[in-house]
Motif scaffolding. Structure first.
Motif, PDB file in Angstrom:
ATOM      1  N   HIS A 120       9.569   2.410  -4.352  1.00  0.00           N
ATOM      2  CA  HIS A 120       9.661   2.727  -2.808  1.00  0.00           C
ATOM      3  C   HIS A 120       8.817   1.774  -2.195  1.00  0.00           C
ATOM      4  N   GLY A 121       9.239   0.619  -2.051  1.00  0.00           N
ATOM      5  CA  GLY A 121       8.549  -0.405  -1.426  1.00  0.00           C
ATOM      6  C   GLY A 121       8.193  -0.547  -0.052  1.00  0.00           C
ATOM      7  N   ASP A 122       9.290   0.050   0.571  1.00  0.00           N
ATOM      8  CA  ASP A 122       9.161   0.599   2.030  1.00  0.00           C
ATOM      9  C   ASP A 122       8.127   1.339   2.385  1.00  0.00           C
ATOM     10  N   ILE A 123       8.109   2.638   1.449  1.00  0.00           N
ATOM     11  CA  ILE A 123       7.131   3.665   1.700  1.00  0.00           C
ATOM     12  C   ILE A 123       5.759   3.058   1.520  1.00  0.00           C
ATOM     13  N   ALA A 124       5.532   2.299   0.617  1.00  0.00           N
ATOM     14  CA  ALA A 124       4.287   1.832  -0.038  1.00  0.00           C
ATOM     15  C   ALA A 124       3.594   1.082   1.109  1.00  0.00           C
ATOM     16  N   ARG A 125       4.547   0.132   1.835  1.00  0.00           N
ATOM     17  CA  ARG A 125       3.969  -0.667   2.935  1.00  0.00           C
ATOM     18  C   ARG A 125       3.689   0.244   4.016  1.00  0.00           C
ATOM     19  N   LEU A 126       4.528   1.333   4.347  1.00  0.00           N
ATOM     20  CA  LEU A 126       4.226   2.189   5.561  1.00  0.00           C
ATOM     21  C   LEU A 126       2.855   2.865   5.177  1.00  0.00           C
ATOM     22  N   LEU A 127       2.598   3.415   3.839  1.00  0.00           N
ATOM     23  CA  LEU A 127       1.094   3.771   3.617  1.00  0.00           C
ATOM     24  C   LEU A 127       0.378   3.146   3.966  1.00  0.00           C
ATOM     25  N   MET A 128       0.152   1.896   3.277  1.00  0.00           N
ATOM     26  CA  MET A 128      -0.890   0.848   3.507  1.00  0.00           C
ATOM     27  C   MET A 128      -0.972   0.530   4.845  1.00  0.00           C
ATOM     28  N   ASN A 129       0.055   0.542   5.759  1.00  0.00           N
ATOM     29  CA  ASN A 129      -0.020   0.353   7.321  1.00  0.00           C
ATOM     30  C   ASN A 129      -0.689   1.223   7.853  1.00  0.00           C
ATOM     31  N   ARG A 130      -0.622   2.589   7.307  1.00  0.00           N
ATOM     32  CA  ARG A 130      -1.405   3.660   7.768  1.00  0.00           C
ATOM     33  C   ARG A 130      -2.634   4.304   7.166  1.00  0.00           C
ATOM     34  N   GLY A 131      -3.342   3.275   6.426  1.00  0.00           N
ATOM     35  CA  GLY A 131      -4.557   3.568   5.916  1.00  0.00           C
ATOM     36  C   GLY A 131      -4.724   3.732   4.535  1.00  0.00           C
ATOM     37  N   ALA A 132      -3.452   3.805   3.697  1.00  0.00           N
ATOM     38  CA  ALA A 132      -3.709   3.932   2.326  1.00  0.00           C
ATOM     39  C   ALA A 132      -4.417   2.737   1.717  1.00  0.00           C
ATOM     40  N   LYS A 133      -5.567   2.734   0.775  1.00  0.00           N
ATOM     41  CA  LYS A 133      -6.019   1.713   0.188  1.00  0.00           C
ATOM     42  C   LYS A 133      -5.405   1.217  -1.214  1.00  0.00           C
ATOM     43  N   PRO A 134      -4.917  -0.019  -1.370  1.00  0.00           N
ATOM     44  CA  PRO A 134      -4.498  -0.430  -2.597  1.00  0.00           C
ATOM     45  C   PRO A 134      -5.519  -0.766  -3.552  1.00  0.00           C
ATOM     46  N   ASP A 135      -5.810   0.350  -4.639  1.00  0.00           N
ATOM     47  CA  ASP A 135      -6.894   0.359  -5.386  1.00  0.00           C
ATOM     48  C   ASP A 135      -6.058  -0.240  -6.882  1.00  0.00           C
ATOM     49  N   ALA A 136      -7.108  -0.273  -7.956  1.00  0.00           N
ATOM     50  CA  ALA A 136      -6.466  -0.938  -9.223  1.00  0.00           C
ATOM     51  C   ALA A 136      -5.481  -0.134  -9.654  1.00  0.00           C
ATOM     52  N   GLY A 137      -5.435   1.231  -9.557  1.00  0.00           N
ATOM     53  CA  GLY A 137      -4.126   1.862  -9.962  1.00  0.00           C
ATOM     54  C   GLY A 137      -2.870   1.559  -9.541  1.00  0.00           C
ATOM     55  N   ALA A 138      -2.994   1.108  -8.121  1.00  0.00           N
ATOM     56  CA  ALA A 138      -1.718   0.681  -7.650  1.00  0.00           C
ATOM     57  C   ALA A 138      -1.436  -0.871  -7.953  1.00  0.00           C
ATOM     58  N   ALA A 139      -2.489  -1.471  -8.168  1.00  0.00           N
ATOM     59  CA  ALA A 139      -2.215  -2.932  -8.576  1.00  0.00           C
ATOM     60  C   ALA A 139      -1.479  -2.831  -9.906  1.00  0.00           C
ATOM     61  N   ALA A 140      -2.085  -2.101 -11.019  1.00  0.00           N
ATOM     62  CA  ALA A 140      -1.575  -1.961 -12.080  1.00  0.00           C
ATOM     63  C   ALA A 140      -0.273  -1.567 -12.343  1.00  0.00           C
ATOM     64  N   LEU A 141       0.051  -0.655 -11.361  1.00  0.00           N
ATOM     65  CA  LEU A 141       1.567  -0.124 -11.301  1.00  0.00           C
ATOM     66  C   LEU A 141       2.624  -1.113 -10.701  1.00  0.00           C
ATOM     67  N   ALA A 142       2.089  -2.093  -9.835  1.00  0.00           N
ATOM     68  CA  ALA A 142       2.880  -2.991  -9.119  1.00  0.00           C
ATOM     69  C   ALA A 142       3.365  -3.982 -10.389  1.00  0.00           C
ATOM     70  N   GLY A 143       2.478  -4.380 -11.005  1.00  0.00           N
ATOM     71  CA  GLY A 143       2.624  -5.446 -12.027  1.00  0.00           C
ATOM     72  C   GLY A 143       3.811  -5.306 -13.022  1.00  0.00           C
ATOM     73  N   GLY A 144       4.081  -3.910 -13.344  1.00  0.00           N
ATOM     74  CA  GLY A 144       5.295  -3.769 -14.234  1.00  0.00           C
ATOM     75  C   GLY A 144       6.532  -3.347 -13.427  1.00  0.00           C
ATOM     76  N   LYS A 145       6.415  -2.869 -12.047  1.00  0.00           N
ATOM     77  CA  LYS A 145       7.459  -2.151 -11.406  1.00  0.00           C
ATOM     78  C   LYS A 145       7.835  -2.698 -10.264  1.00  0.00           C
ATOM     79  N   SER A 146       6.892  -3.418  -9.618  1.00  0.00           N
ATOM     80  CA  SER A 146       7.367  -4.233  -8.188  1.00  0.00           C
ATOM     81  C   SER A 146       8.016  -5.226  -8.366  1.00  0.00           C
ATOM     82  N   ASP A 147       8.374  -5.804  -7.108  1.00  0.00           N
ATOM     83  CA  ASP A 147       8.877  -7.400  -7.019  1.00  0.00           C
ATOM     84  C   ASP A 147       7.763  -8.282  -6.566  1.00  0.00           C
ATOM     85  N   GLU A 148       8.002  -9.406  -6.312  1.00  0.00           N
ATOM     86  CA  GLU A 148       7.165 -10.440  -6.047  1.00  0.00           C
ATOM     87  C   GLU A 148       6.411 -10.057  -4.580  1.00  0.00           C
TER      88      GLU A 148
END
Length: 323
Positions: A120-148
């Motif tokens: 759910h990339g749109d929700i991920a962006r919404l969360l970050m825009n509202r203060g969610a911090k992209p940590d190492a766990g989020a980065a690791a998950l993005a490598g396998g499952k997200s787009d560029e």
């Protein structure tokens, strides 16, 4: 049973537990009415619970919050309503011990990690825009499952692609991408500074080898992956993973191709593990002898046939290693 066999069973058990958790056994396990509304997508019920003063950051038995459930399920309207009401987007489920985490079940998570992992990339962006911090766990998950686009978004927000995450199945984005054979993401990550040889519980090359994925193995080796990087306390390398893993019949040829690729790119045939004190060749030879003995003792014709086929594969591996 070998140490690897035991580890494999443990990994399968952990994944089964995680799957069971995420398929519905959350229900009835400390979920509040607010969490149920967030999970089920009922915006009237959610707003009613918010208006009633429910604790927005209450935890289920597994440490999840209503915002995590809504992010996992992709309920954007619920996510917005919870954030508007003051839900904390940076809580980690691992802050609260759970029986599943203590047996190696679901890794600790956040609302952002759930949005990324569930696509759910749109929700991920919404969360970050509202203060969610992209940590190492989020980065690791993005490598396998997200787009560029998501990788670029995380890069813009300053994530360190080489910061290992101890709270995800795969420790870095490049390891996760390799495990999934996602060469598009691998290419992007390596061009943006990700280290193909970083050890974070595993390595990118080890994961590709474990998947019997010669194309990803070749991709990594041609871009600087070192076949002699060691991992685990047993001092093993990708070559040990290739020769010691259980290989299904349909993957025999892929497994042989992976072994040839590793040797072509300089894998050390004489390297010895610290546990067995064996080289890769000696390890396979010992395994072949055990398989031969098991085949000789087998009374079931089908079992004997499978063992004989496995022995033939080991013979092929021995020829490759000894050439």
């Amino acid at each position: 049973m070998t140490r690897r066999g035991i580890a494999g069973i443990a990994a399968v058990f952990a994944m089964a537990v995680a799957s069971a958790v995420l398929s519905g056994c959350f229900r009835g396990e400390g979920m509040t009415p607010l969490m149920l509304a967030a999970h089920d997508g009922s915006i009237p019920a959610l707003k009613e619970r918010i208006a009633s003063g429910d604790d927005l950051n209450a935890r289920s038995r597994y440490g999840w919050t209503a915002l995590m459930f809504a992010s996992w399920k992709g309920h954007r309207e619920q996510v917005v309503a919870l954030l508007d009401a003051g839900a904390d987007p940076n809580l980690i489920s691992g802050d609260v011990p759970s029986r599943f985490e203590t047996v190696g079940g679901t890794p600790p998570t956040t609302a952002l990690r759930q949005a990324i992992e569930s696509g759910h990339g749109d929700i991920a962006r919404l969360l970050m825009n509202r203060g969610a911090k992209p940590d190492a766990g989020a980065a690791a998950l993005a490598g396998g499952k997200s787009d560029e686009a998501m990788l670029e978004e995380l890069q813009r927000r300053g994530v360190d692609w080489n910061q290992p995450s101890p709270q995800t199945w795969h420790g870095t984005a490049v390891i996760a991408a390799a495990a999934r054979g996602n060469r598009r993401n691998l290419d992007w990550l390596l061009k943006h500074g990700a280290d193909p040889n970083l050890v974070a519980g595993s390595t990118a090359l080890k994961e590709a080898v474990n998947e019997d994925d010669p194309e990803t193995v070749r991709f990594l080796l041609e871009r600087g992956a070192d076949p002699n990087v060691v991992y685990w306390s047993s001092n093993e390398t990708a070559l040990f993973t290739a020769v010691s893993k259980h290989v299904g019949d349909s993957h025999y040829n892929k497994n042989l191709e992976v072994i040839r690729l590793l040797l072509k790119h300089g894998a050390d045939r004489n390297h010895r593990s610290t546990s067995d004190k064996l080289t890769a060749l000696e390890w396979v030879q010992r395994g072949r002898e055990g398989t031969r003995e098991a085949a000789a003792e087998a009374t079931d014709p089908q079992v004997r046939k499978r063992l004989e086929v496995s022995m033939e594969h080991k013979d092929s591996v021995i020829r490759v290693l000894d050439s």
